[in-house]
Every structure is written in structure tokens, then in C-alpha cells.
Design a protein around this motif. Structure first.
Motif, PDB file in Angstrom:
ATOM      1  N   ARG A 106     -13.119 -11.116   7.956  1.00 45.82           N
ATOM      2  CA  ARG A 106     -12.101 -10.520   7.092  1.00 45.82           C
ATOM      3  C   ARG A 106     -11.205  -9.630   7.951  1.00 45.82           C
ATOM      4  NH1 ARG A 106     -15.307  -7.999   3.159  1.00 45.82           N
ATOM      5  NH2 ARG A 106     -15.899 -10.144   2.694  1.00 45.82           N
ATOM      6  N   PRO A 107      -9.915  -9.964   8.088  1.00 42.38           N
ATOM      7  CA  PRO A 107      -9.044  -9.229   9.016  1.00 42.38           C
ATOM      8  C   PRO A 107      -8.421  -7.971   8.410  1.00 42.38           C
ATOM      9  CG  PRO A 107      -7.848 -11.081   8.118  1.00 42.38           C
ATOM     10  CD  PRO A 107      -9.251 -11.166   7.544  1.00 42.38           C
ATOM     11  N   THR A 108      -9.259  -7.092   7.890  1.00 43.04           N
ATOM     12  CA  THR A 108      -8.782  -5.780   7.449  1.00 43.04           C
ATOM     13  C   THR A 108      -8.263  -5.014   8.662  1.00 43.04           C
ATOM     14  OG1 THR A 108     -10.195  -5.637   5.495  1.00 43.04           O
ATOM     15  CG2 THR A 108      -9.615  -3.552   6.551  1.00 43.04           C
ATOM     16  N   VAL A 149      -1.762  -0.527 -10.134  1.00 40.73           N
ATOM     17  CA  VAL A 149      -2.602   0.057  -9.090  1.00 40.73           C
ATOM     18  C   VAL A 149      -2.380  -0.691  -7.783  1.00 40.73           C
ATOM     19  CG1 VAL A 149      -4.977   0.451  -8.336  1.00 40.73           C
ATOM     20  CG2 VAL A 149      -4.346   0.848 -10.726  1.00 40.73           C
ATOM     21  N   ASN A 150      -2.068   0.058  -6.727  1.00 37.28           N
ATOM     22  CA  ASN A 150      -1.855  -0.575  -5.425  1.00 37.28           C
ATOM     23  C   ASN A 150      -2.740  -0.004  -4.325  1.00 37.28           C
ATOM     24  OD1 ASN A 150      -0.658   1.908  -5.023  1.00 37.28           O
ATOM     25  ND2 ASN A 150       1.409   1.117  -4.704  1.00 37.28           N
ATOM     26  N   GLY A 151      -3.581   0.981  -4.682  1.00 39.10           N
ATOM     27  CA  GLY A 151      -4.455   1.545  -3.664  1.00 39.10           C
ATOM     28  C   GLY A 151      -5.332   2.645  -4.216  1.00 39.10           C
ATOM     29  N   VAL A 152      -6.138   3.206  -3.331  1.00 39.37           N
ATOM     30  CA  VAL A 152      -7.016   4.324  -3.663  1.00 39.37           C
ATOM     31  C   VAL A 152      -6.822   5.398  -2.602  1.00 39.37           C
ATOM     32  CG1 VAL A 152      -9.389   5.067  -4.081  1.00 39.37           C
ATOM     33  CG2 VAL A 152      -8.700   2.746  -4.678  1.00 39.37           C
ATOM     34  N   ALA A 209      -4.938   0.550   1.025  1.00 41.87           N
ATOM     35  CA  ALA A 209      -3.946  -0.298   0.369  1.00 41.87           C
ATOM     36  C   ALA A 209      -4.628  -1.596  -0.039  1.00 41.87           C
ATOM     37  CB  ALA A 209      -2.780  -0.579   1.311  1.00 41.87           C
ATOM     38  N   LEU A 210      -4.557  -1.931  -1.321  1.00 42.57           N
ATOM     39  CA  LEU A 210      -5.293  -3.089  -1.819  1.00 42.57           C
ATOM     40  C   LEU A 210      -4.823  -4.391  -1.195  1.00 42.57           C
ATOM     41  CD1 LEU A 210      -5.633  -2.323  -5.643  1.00 42.57           C
ATOM     42  CD2 LEU A 210      -7.168  -1.713  -3.763  1.00 42.57           C
ATOM     43  N   ARG A 211      -3.542  -4.495  -0.921  1.00 43.41           N
ATOM     44  CA  ARG A 211      -2.986  -5.746  -0.423  1.00 43.41           C
ATOM     45  C   ARG A 211      -2.546  -5.593   1.028  1.00 43.41           C
ATOM     46  NH1 ARG A 211       2.687  -8.465  -2.309  1.00 43.41           N
ATOM     47  NH2 ARG A 211       2.655 -10.240  -0.872  1.00 43.41           N
ATOM     48  N   GLN A 215       3.775  -4.116  -0.029  1.00 47.78           N
ATOM     49  CA  GLN A 215       4.808  -3.091   0.060  1.00 47.78           C
ATOM     50  C   GLN A 215       4.222  -1.709   0.309  1.00 47.78           C
ATOM     51  OE1 GLN A 215       7.390  -2.916  -3.345  1.00 47.78           O
ATOM     52  NE2 GLN A 215       8.769  -1.416  -2.418  1.00 47.78           N
ATOM     53  N   PHE A 216       3.096  -1.402  -0.333  1.00 50.99           N
ATOM     54  CA  PHE A 216       2.467  -0.097  -0.152  1.00 50.99           C
ATOM     55  C   PHE A 216       2.057   0.104   1.304  1.00 50.99           C
ATOM     56  CE2 PHE A 216      -1.445   2.655  -1.171  1.00 50.99           C
ATOM     57  CZ  PHE A 216      -0.704   3.825  -1.127  1.00 50.99           C
ATOM     58  N   ALA A 217       1.368  -0.896   1.871  1.00 51.18           N
ATOM     59  CA  ALA A 217       0.952  -0.804   3.270  1.00 51.18           C
ATOM     60  C   ALA A 217       2.161  -0.735   4.197  1.00 51.18           C
ATOM     61  CB  ALA A 217       0.066  -1.994   3.632  1.00 51.18           C
ATOM     62  N   ASP A 218       3.189  -1.529   3.908  1.00 49.88           N
ATOM     63  CA  ASP A 218       4.389  -1.518   4.746  1.00 49.88           C
ATOM     64  C   ASP A 218       5.065  -0.149   4.725  1.00 49.88           C
ATOM     65  OD1 ASP A 218       4.005  -4.141   5.441  1.00 49.88           O
ATOM     66  OD2 ASP A 218       5.551  -4.950   4.101  1.00 49.88           O
ATOM     67  N   THR A 219       5.110   0.478   3.545  1.00 45.09           N
ATOM     68  CA  THR A 219       5.750   1.789   3.432  1.00 45.09           C
ATOM     69  C   THR A 219       4.975   2.841   4.217  1.00 45.09           C
ATOM     70  OG1 THR A 219       6.568   1.200   1.234  1.00 45.09           O
ATOM     71  CG2 THR A 219       6.590   3.533   1.823  1.00 45.09           C
ATOM     72  N   LEU A 220       3.656   2.780   4.141  1.00 41.98           N
ATOM     73  CA  LEU A 220       2.837   3.711   4.916  1.00 41.98           C
ATOM     74  C   LEU A 220       3.066   3.522   6.410  1.00 41.98           C
ATOM     75  CD1 LEU A 220      -0.481   3.479   2.882  1.00 41.98           C
ATOM     76  CD2 LEU A 220       0.876   5.551   3.214  1.00 41.98           C
ATOM     77  N   ARG A 221       3.121   2.291   6.853  1.00 40.67           N
ATOM     78  CA  ARG A 221       3.345   2.029   8.279  1.00 40.67           C
ATOM     79  C   ARG A 221       4.713   2.542   8.724  1.00 40.67           C
ATOM     80  NH1 ARG A 221      -0.086  -0.949  11.136  1.00 40.67           N
ATOM     81  NH2 ARG A 221      -1.798  -2.014  10.053  1.00 40.67           N
ATOM     82  N   GLU A 222       5.718   2.325   7.902  1.00 42.42           N
ATOM     83  CA  GLU A 222       7.056   2.798   8.251  1.00 42.42           C
ATOM     84  C   GLU A 222       7.104   4.320   8.281  1.00 42.42           C
ATOM     85  OE1 GLU A 222      11.660   2.501   6.570  1.00 42.42           O
ATOM     86  OE2 GLU A 222      10.047   1.335   5.646  1.00 42.42           O
ATOM     87  N   THR A 223       6.460   4.950   7.301  1.00 44.58           N
ATOM     88  CA  THR A 223       6.474   6.408   7.217  1.00 44.58           C
ATOM     89  C   THR A 223       5.817   7.050   8.427  1.00 44.58           C
ATOM     90  OG1 THR A 223       6.411   6.305   4.796  1.00 44.58           O
ATOM     91  CG2 THR A 223       5.761   8.389   5.815  1.00 44.58           C
ATOM     92  N   TYR A 224       4.718   6.458   8.889  1.00 44.38           N
ATOM     93  CA  TYR A 224       3.950   7.068   9.972  1.00 44.38           C
ATOM     94  C   TYR A 224       4.101   6.325  11.295  1.00 44.38           C
ATOM     95  CZ  TYR A 224       2.177   9.698   6.094  1.00 44.38           C
ATOM     96  OH  TYR A 224       2.108  10.504   4.986  1.00 44.38           O
ATOM     97  N   ASP A 225       5.157   5.522  11.406  1.00 41.06           N
ATOM     98  CA  ASP A 225       5.505   4.862  12.662  1.00 41.06           C
ATOM     99  C   ASP A 225       4.300   4.118  13.240  1.00 41.06           C
ATOM    100  OD1 ASP A 225       7.200   4.097  14.707  1.00 41.06           O
ATOM    101  OD2 ASP A 225       6.784   5.872  15.928  1.00 41.06           O
ATOM    102  N   ALA A 226       3.666   3.318  12.386  1.00 36.94           N
ATOM    103  CA  ALA A 226       2.469   2.569  12.782  1.00 36.94           C
ATOM    104  C   ALA A 226       2.756   1.080  12.613  1.00 36.94           C
ATOM    105  CB  ALA A 226       1.265   2.988  11.944  1.00 36.94           C
ATOM    106  N   ALA A 227       3.350   0.491  13.625  1.00 34.20           N
ATOM    107  CA  ALA A 227       3.725  -0.919  13.551  1.00 34.20           C
ATOM    108  C   ALA A 227       2.488  -1.793  13.379  1.00 34.20           C
ATOM    109  CB  ALA A 227       4.478  -1.330  14.810  1.00 34.20           C
TER     110      ALA A 227
END
Length: 234
Positions: A106-108, A149-152, A209-211, A215-227
Motif C-alpha cells: 500500500r503506497p501511503t 469528510v476528507n480527513g482526520v 488525508a483520506l484520499r 485536493q486536501f492532500a494537494d493543498t497541504l503539500r502546497e501550503t507546506y512546500d512538500a512536493a
């Protein structure tokens, strides 16, 4: 900037299937302190793949970190990514094991970001609620603008002596129970897990991030500069 942490529950991570079942923050905290994975899966969680040095794994049966040898592997360990759940055959004939073979189950993906700024209001509010109640942690679900719901989100008190952030990163305080809890509710799937420590270092935020790739994961990555890394094994 939109508040990506929008949620309606600051005391428990609510079952997003909508049946009203709530999981207590205290139970999650107790489990994350070192309890066994709830689904008792075998395999290893990849914790770190440094450019120099051995790969750091978490044995899912013992919850003990394993550091491999730097070289001598028969499998492409350099293509692993932090967060991957893998099946691996380790050769223990040397003090530091080598990897004979591996497959990605599982590639989490795990992301660790320190001294973050900004800290979103809902994370601060969740932490403030924990402190007001005299608790060292708290949790809530997160929702998108359509109220889905998109995350916890979890918040944990930082340990000034041993470091909660560092313990999550090196596996001495496993993230497994939190990830397993989500998989129990949503079904097993690849996720993106963000471990964030604000500049003040009073608490640590863990967001799942559930998915993966959503979009939720992408926004977090953009916010914290984590490509998002390349993933040759996926």
C-alpha cells in the motif's frame, strides 16, 4: 487562504460513514502510545529512506524500528518512500539486515514538516480545547467545502524532553494505530499522512488525508512546500 481544516467536531474523530459512532480522542491517544495495530497486519512501514545510511522500517508485528545496512540489498530500496507499507524478506545474517526482496502492499505517503507557519485556525482551536479540558491530545474530522469528510486531524502535546515530533518520525511512537483506525472506518487504501510541528513547538498536528493525491492532500503539500515524490514502485 481558505481554511482547509474546516470541521464540526473538536472532541472525537467521528465515523464518517454517518452512523453517529464516535471514537474517543483518549482511546486514540492511548493506542498511539505504543499499542498494537488493530488489524494486526504483517509487513513493514517505511519510515525513512536517507540518501546516506540504511532504510528505516517499522516492524508491524513488534512495533520496533529496524535500520537496514547501507548497501548489499537485492531489492530497489532506494525507490521506497516514507509511509509505504511493504512486504519484505530481510537477511539477518549480518548485524544490519539487508533486503532480499520486497513488494509494495500500500503506497501511503508520510510527510514531516517542522516549524510550520501558518497553523490553521481549526488546529489551534482543537489544541486549545484539549488544553482547556486538561488533555494532552484531541482529535476531529476535517471536511471540504461541500461538508464531505476528507480527513482526520489529531493534536498532541509536544514533549520537550523526548520530542513527540521526533518520536513520530523515527517510529518510537508509531503512527500505525491512527492510520489503522482510519482504515477500519474507510476501508484499507493508500493515504497521505502529514506530521506538522508549529514554530512555537507546543504541540504536534497529525493529519490523515483520506484520499492520496486528492485536493486536501494537494493543498497541504502546497501550503507546506512538500512536493509529492516520484514513485517508481507504484
Amino acid at each position: 487562504m481558505n481554511d482547509i481544516w474546516d470541521s464540526d467536531d473538536d472532541r472525537a474523530a467521528e465515523d464518517s460513514t454517518g452512523d453517529g459512532d464516535e471514537r474517543s480522542a483518549e482511546d486514540a491517544a492511548a493506542t498511539s502510545e505504543g499499542g498494537r495495530a488493530t488489524d494486526d497486519e504483517r509487513g513493514y512501514r517505511v519510515l525513512a529512506v536517507p540518501e546516506d545510511g540504511g532504510v528505516r522500517l517499522l516492524d508491524r508485528q513488534t512495533f520496533e524500528p529496524v535500520v537496514t545496512a547501507e548497501t548489499g540489498h537485492d531489492a530497489p530500496v532506494e525507490d521506497l518512500r516514507p509511509g509505504y507499507l511493504v512486504d519484505a524478506d530481510l537477511d539477518w545474517t549480518t548485524p544490519e539486515p539487508t533486503v532480499r526482496s520486497l513488494s509494495v502492499r500500500r503506497p501511503t505517503l508520510y510527510v514531516f514538516a517542522d516549524d510550520i507557519d501558518p497553523v490553521f485556525d481549526v488546529a489551534q482551536e482543537t489544541w486549545a480545547s484539549a488544553r482547556a479540558a486538561g488533555d494532552s491530545m484531541n482529535s476531529r474530522v476535517t471536511r471540504n467545502t461541500d461538508n464531505e469528510v476528507n480527513g482526520v486531524l489529531y493534536v498532541f502535546a509536544e514533549d520537550p524532553t523526548n520530542g513527540t515530533f521526533e518520536a513520530f518520525r523515527d517510529g518510537t511512537r508509531p503512527l500505525e494505530p491512527l492510520v489503522d483506525r482510519v482504515n477500519e472506518q474507510e476501508g484499507s487504501a493508500a493515504r497521505e499522512v502529514f506530521v506538522l510541528r508549529p514554530e512555537g513547538r507546543e504541540f504536534v498536528v497529525v493529519t490523515i488525508a483520506l484520499r492520496k493525491g486528492g485536493q486536501f492532500a494537494d493543498t497541504l503539500r502546497e501550503t507546506y512546500d512538500a512536493a509529492r515524490p516520484s514513485e517508481p514502485l507504484e
